[in-house]
Design a protein around this motif. Structure first.
Motif, PDB file in Angstrom:
ATOM      1  N   VAL A 150       0.835  -1.206   0.000  1.00 33.67           N
ATOM      2  CA  VAL A 150       0.000   0.000   0.000  1.00 33.67           C
ATOM      3  C   VAL A 150       0.870   1.256   0.000  1.00 33.67           C
ATOM      4  O   VAL A 150       0.464   2.308  -0.481  1.00 33.67           O
ATOM      5  CB  VAL A 150      -0.999  -0.017   1.181  1.00 33.67           C
ATOM      6  N   THR A 151       2.077   1.160   0.521  1.00 33.73           N
ATOM      7  CA  THR A 151       3.126   2.167   0.351  1.00 33.73           C
ATOM      8  C   THR A 151       4.410   1.383   0.073  1.00 33.73           C
ATOM      9  O   THR A 151       4.427   0.156   0.208  1.00 33.73           O
ATOM     10  CB  THR A 151       3.324   3.047   1.602  1.00 33.73           C
ATOM     11  N   PRO A 152       5.478   2.055  -0.291  1.00 36.03           N
ATOM     12  CA  PRO A 152       6.716   1.315  -0.553  1.00 36.03           C
ATOM     13  C   PRO A 152       7.231   0.502   0.633  1.00 36.03           C
ATOM     14  O   PRO A 152       8.006  -0.432   0.447  1.00 36.03           O
ATOM     15  CB  PRO A 152       7.713   2.425  -0.928  1.00 36.03           C
ATOM     16  N   VAL A 153       6.773   0.851   1.870  1.00 31.16           N
ATOM     17  CA  VAL A 153       7.305   0.152   3.044  1.00 31.16           C
ATOM     18  C   VAL A 153       6.240  -0.526   3.900  1.00 31.16           C
ATOM     19  O   VAL A 153       6.584  -1.203   4.871  1.00 31.16           O
ATOM     20  CB  VAL A 153       8.110   1.124   3.939  1.00 31.16           C
ATOM     21  N   ALA A 154       4.967  -0.363   3.577  1.00 30.02           N
ATOM     22  CA  ALA A 154       3.911  -0.834   4.479  1.00 30.02           C
ATOM     23  C   ALA A 154       2.917  -1.749   3.789  1.00 30.02           C
ATOM     24  O   ALA A 154       2.542  -1.545   2.635  1.00 30.02           O
ATOM     25  CB  ALA A 154       3.161   0.355   5.087  1.00 30.02           C
ATOM     26  N   GLU A 155       2.494  -2.757   4.544  1.00 28.62           N
ATOM     27  CA  GLU A 155       1.422  -3.675   4.126  1.00 28.62           C
ATOM     28  C   GLU A 155       0.091  -3.143   4.663  1.00 28.62           C
ATOM     29  O   GLU A 155       0.037  -2.536   5.734  1.00 28.62           O
ATOM     30  CB  GLU A 155       1.734  -5.078   4.669  1.00 28.62           C
ATOM     31  N   TYR A 156      -1.009  -3.431   3.952  1.00 28.36           N
ATOM     32  CA  TYR A 156      -2.289  -2.787   4.241  1.00 28.36           C
ATOM     33  C   TYR A 156      -2.788  -2.999   5.670  1.00 28.36           C
ATOM     34  O   TYR A 156      -3.218  -2.049   6.330  1.00 28.36           O
ATOM     35  CB  TYR A 156      -3.368  -3.266   3.254  1.00 28.36           C
ATOM     36  N   ASN A 157      -2.792  -4.238   6.178  1.00 31.89           N
ATOM     37  CA  ASN A 157      -3.406  -4.487   7.485  1.00 31.89           C
ATOM     38  C   ASN A 157      -2.747  -3.670   8.592  1.00 31.89           C
ATOM     39  O   ASN A 157      -3.427  -3.179   9.498  1.00 31.89           O
ATOM     40  CB  ASN A 157      -3.332  -5.979   7.842  1.00 31.89           C
ATOM     41  N   ILE A 158      -1.430  -3.523   8.546  1.00 29.69           N
ATOM     42  CA  ILE A 158      -0.735  -2.732   9.555  1.00 29.69           C
ATOM     43  C   ILE A 158      -0.922  -1.241   9.287  1.00 29.69           C
ATOM     44  O   ILE A 158      -1.160  -0.446  10.198  1.00 29.69           O
ATOM     45  CB  ILE A 158       0.768  -3.088   9.583  1.00 29.69           C
TER      46      ILE A 158
END
Length: 299
Positions: A150-158
């Motif tokens: 969802v961003t270059p460093v983050a997964e959606y659930n978190i």
């Protein structure tokens, strides 16, 4: 946050005869919480189950809800015309269901999280001792290595509720994290593999492939090719058969909620000096994962 990949994970566990599913709690995420409840109830019904489904938090702890309907469809199940309305959840709210169920089966219950961690965080805030009563906690969330989704460093659930994730990761829950990197590496299915799954010929096989319709369209727009990814089923597979995880490391993981919203900062070089708090799954066996998935869809 029941959407297309969550539903496949539910099918896997509901069809596993060696497992007793005590409760399903739903949180806002991929879709609004009420739609998620309907999707979970429909999936339970399709599996001829009677597991109670409990409605949970309708928004993250401190942020507005940002759904992933552009990935899963407006109804979360691929917008293929399923009758996803009119079913009633259990009367008990999700937070009470978590606390009561975990308390009833203390030291002998597995918690599998497939969405934002809002419900779990709220339960921990109400009773921090809940963390010590869970035998195992498998979290689909974050990234062990590599980029996010969802961003270059983050997964959606978190990313959807980083404040909740921070509470959960800083509790004493025995977390085994199966991140987006695992799904991206081991759980992508191309057009031929999608067809092979659907050609298993059962109602469940057709359901589990057809509800990926919106995901397949998004995949085509982004990559020019057919296919979909199944992150939640990878987590459920490891929960059902831990030997599917072929490489796991106990590492310190922190949640960044400001500079890089939702990033799971994994201390691979162990430079922070902080004690490890999460077992991070770094590799799984794709053949064993796919074999477990196919067994669930045909048994």
């Amino acid at each position: 946050d029941t959407a297309s990949d969550d539903a496949v994970a539910l099918v896997m566990v509901l069809r596993e005869p060696a497992v007793q599913v005590e409760a399903i709690t739903v949180v806002a995420g991929n879709v609004g919480v009420d739609q998620g409840v309907q999707n979970a109830l429909y999936t339970v019904e399709l599996c001829s189950g009677n597991v109670p489904v409990h409605r949970g938090a309708g928004a993250p702890l401190r942020r507005p809800l940002q759904t992933a309907q552009h990935v899963h469809g407006m109804d979360g199940m691929g917008d293929i015309g399923l009758p996803l309305r009119g079913r009633k959840p259990a009367a008990k709210p999700a937070i009470a269901a978590l606390l009561d169920t975990i308390g009833q089966f203390a030291d002998d219950i597995t918690l599998v999280t497939l969405g934002p961690l809002t419900n779990v965080a709220l339960a921990l805030l109400q009773d921090p001792s809940m963390a010590r009563k869970v035998k195992e906690c498998y979290v689909m969330g974050g990234v062990g290595r590599g980029p996010g989704n969802v961003t270059p460093v983050a997964e959606y659930n978190i990313w959807a509720d980083p404040e909740a994730a921070k509470i959960v990761f800083e509790s004493s829950l025995p977390i085994r994290m199966i991140g987006w990197d695992i799904a991206h590496t081991y759980a992508e299915f191309d057009a031929q593999e999608c067809a092979q799954l659907r050609d298993l010929g059962t109602e469940l096989a057709k359901f589990c492939v057809d509800i990926q319709n919106a995901s397949r369209q998004l995949h085509r727009r982004r990559t020019g090719s057919e296919g979909f990814t199944l992150p939640d089923p990878t987590t459920m597979a490891v929960a059902l058969d831990p030997s599917i995880a072929t490489r796991t490391e106990l590492l310190h993981v922190e949640i960044d909620s400001e500079l890089c919203r939702g990033q799971t900062v994994v201390d691979h070089p162990r430079v922070t000096g902080n004690d490890p708090n999460v077992a991070v799954v770094l590799e799984i066996s794709r053949p064993r994962f796919v074999g477990l998935l196919k067994r669930a869809l045909t048994s």
